[in-house]
Design an enzyme around this catalytic site. Structure first.
Site, short mmCIF file in Angstrom:
data_model
loop_
_atom_site.label_atom_id
_atom_site.label_comp_id
_atom_site.label_asym_id
_atom_site.label_seq_id
_atom_site.Cartn_x
_atom_site.Cartn_y
_atom_site.Cartn_z
N LYS A 177 51.76 33.73 42.30
CA LYS A 177 50.54 34.48 42.00
C LYS A 177 49.67 34.68 43.24
O LYS A 177 49.53 33.76 44.05
CB LYS A 177 49.78 33.73 40.91
CG LYS A 177 48.51 34.38 40.41
CD LYS A 177 48.69 35.81 39.96
CE LYS A 177 49.74 36.02 38.91
NZ LYS A 177 50.10 37.44 38.72
N ARG B 276 54.06 35.87 29.70
CA ARG B 276 54.07 35.96 31.16
C ARG B 276 54.49 34.61 31.71
O ARG B 276 54.71 33.68 30.96
CB ARG B 276 52.72 36.44 31.72
CG ARG B 276 51.56 35.98 30.94
CD ARG B 276 50.66 34.90 31.45
NE ARG B 276 50.96 34.24 32.65
CZ ARG B 276 51.27 32.95 32.73
NH1 ARG B 276 51.37 32.18 31.65
NH2 ARG B 276 51.48 32.38 33.89
N ASP C 24 57.59 32.71 41.24
CA ASP C 24 58.26 33.81 40.53
C ASP C 24 59.58 34.17 41.18
O ASP C 24 60.46 34.75 40.55
CB ASP C 24 57.33 35.02 40.47
CG ASP C 24 56.18 34.71 39.52
OD1 ASP C 24 55.24 34.02 39.94
OD2 ASP C 24 56.27 35.10 38.34
#
Ligand code: MRU
Length: 360
Positions: free
Chosen positions: A251, A49, A240
């Site tokens: 996040k 991840r 991201d």
């Protein structure tokens, strides 16, 4: 780097071995990815991840597809599945698209497997170089903050995990922290635990422990109070996806930290490599796709019991509903600047365009 990185590596048989991030910090184990489908499962189940590493495993997943079957139809189909395995981290789409472009434009006489392997390694190597540059630009900022405040030490707050488990081989947000350690700066890191999956408590704290970096894990609700009390000098997170106008998807919970930082006049930096930018999206708050994951990640918590066994425990009434958005968007106006491999960049469309499109 010959296909060998800290979080994953290509083994002697040409398969991809990854550190199983679902087991850290309690168990250090690896998983072998032998096919594109294995790469898809690893991304979906978060065995790997973090935006950068998701992109790297996406690229290596395309290489594994080529290793399985050199029929172009198969490769294109698998690439599409890899591309769709998680929706928010744009590094995944970016890396898969680079791979496909190279494969589809290859001359007929080229060794496709060699080409795919080299292309994937190039993407990973370049990410590693980018993270090293980010470490230096970011650490210079720490130096400036200490100078301005006339301090010999610095307190940093970070959210989620943006270290070498997330971007080879230094990370994004943690890269300047590693550089600070190398430069002998007295640094302390507040690590948001990052519910629901606890990437801060499980992964960032583990990484910092490995490097002997002074840190304190805090519940996600604590940052605002620390900032009010003057205990945080700077916040730094990864991302991201960053849209053309500088909005930042990271996040879930990042936005609240940025609001608290603004209210307390604390600089809030976002560290990203080029692959995290999405020029197609003009308004990130409106248009960046946000992943929704299983309710169970909120309702259950995983940890080591006193007998040393990893257990999952229910936290809520069994029938309560839960919602699990993986990411939120921090509007550009709350971000002091982006720290990138090309330097420090203001979060407005013009500055981002100039740095990345005109400065190729
Ligand atoms: O759901 P995850 O663990 O993949 O989310 C990771 C993050 O949000 C990181 O902060 C982000 O990828 C930036 S570091 C590359």
């Amino acid at each position: 780097m010959n296909g060998k990185y800290k979080a994953f590596w290509i083994d002697d048989d040409g398969f991809v071995e990854v550190i199983d991030q679902t087991k850290l910090p309690f168990i250090e184990e690896t998983v072998l990815l032998k096919s594109a489908d294995d790469a898809i499962v690893a991304i979906k189940d978060m065995i790997v991840r973090g935006a950068g590493v998701i992109g790297n495993i996406g690229a290596l997943g395309v290489y594994l597809a080529v290793k399985e079957n050199q029929d172009l139809k198969y490769i294109v189909e698998k690439s599409k599945e890899i591309r769709e395995s998680r929706p928010t981290a744009v590094n995944l789409m970016w890396a898969v698209d680079i791979m496909l472009e190279g494969i589809l434009n290859a001359n007929a006489d080229v060794n496709l497997l060699e080409l795919a392997k080299n292309e994937a390694i190039k993407i990973c190597d370049e990410d590693a170089e980018r993270s090293l540059l980010i470490s230096k630009y970011g650490c210079d900022i720490f130096g400036d903050i200490m100078k301005k405040k006339n301090k010999t030490s610095i307190n940093v707050l970070t959210h989620c995990n943006a270290g070498w488990l997330a971007i080879v081989d230094e990370g994004s947000a943690l890269a300047p922290i590693y550089e600070a350690k190398r430069r002998g700066i007295d640094i302390h890191v507040y690590v948001d635990e990052t519910r629901p999956r606890n990437q801060g408590a499980n992964l960032t704290a583990w990484e910092l422990t490995q490097s002997d970096i002074n840190h304190t894990v805090i519940p996600d609700n604590t940052g605002g109070y620390l900032m009010q009390q003057g205990l945080v000098d700077v916040c730094i997170v990864g991302a991201d996806r960053v849209s053309a106008n500088g909005d930042v998807a990271n996040k879930i919970g990042t936005y609240l930290k940025a609001l608290a930082a603004k209210d307390n006049d604390i600089p809030f930096y976002v560290a990203i490599p080029e692959g995290t930018l999405d020029f197609e999206i003009k308004d990130g708050v409106r248009d960046i796709p946000i992943e929704t994951r299983s309710e169970d990640e909120v309702k259950y918590i995983k940890g080591l019991n006193k007998q040393g066994v990893v257990e999952e425990l229910l936290l809520t009434p069994l029938t309560s509903k839960a919602v699990n958005y993986g990411f939120d968007i921090t509007p550009a106006r709350l971000v002091t600047a982006l720290i990138t491999e090309k330097g420090v960049c203001k979060t407005d469309e013009n500055s981002i365009y100039k740095m990345f499109k005109e400065n190729k």
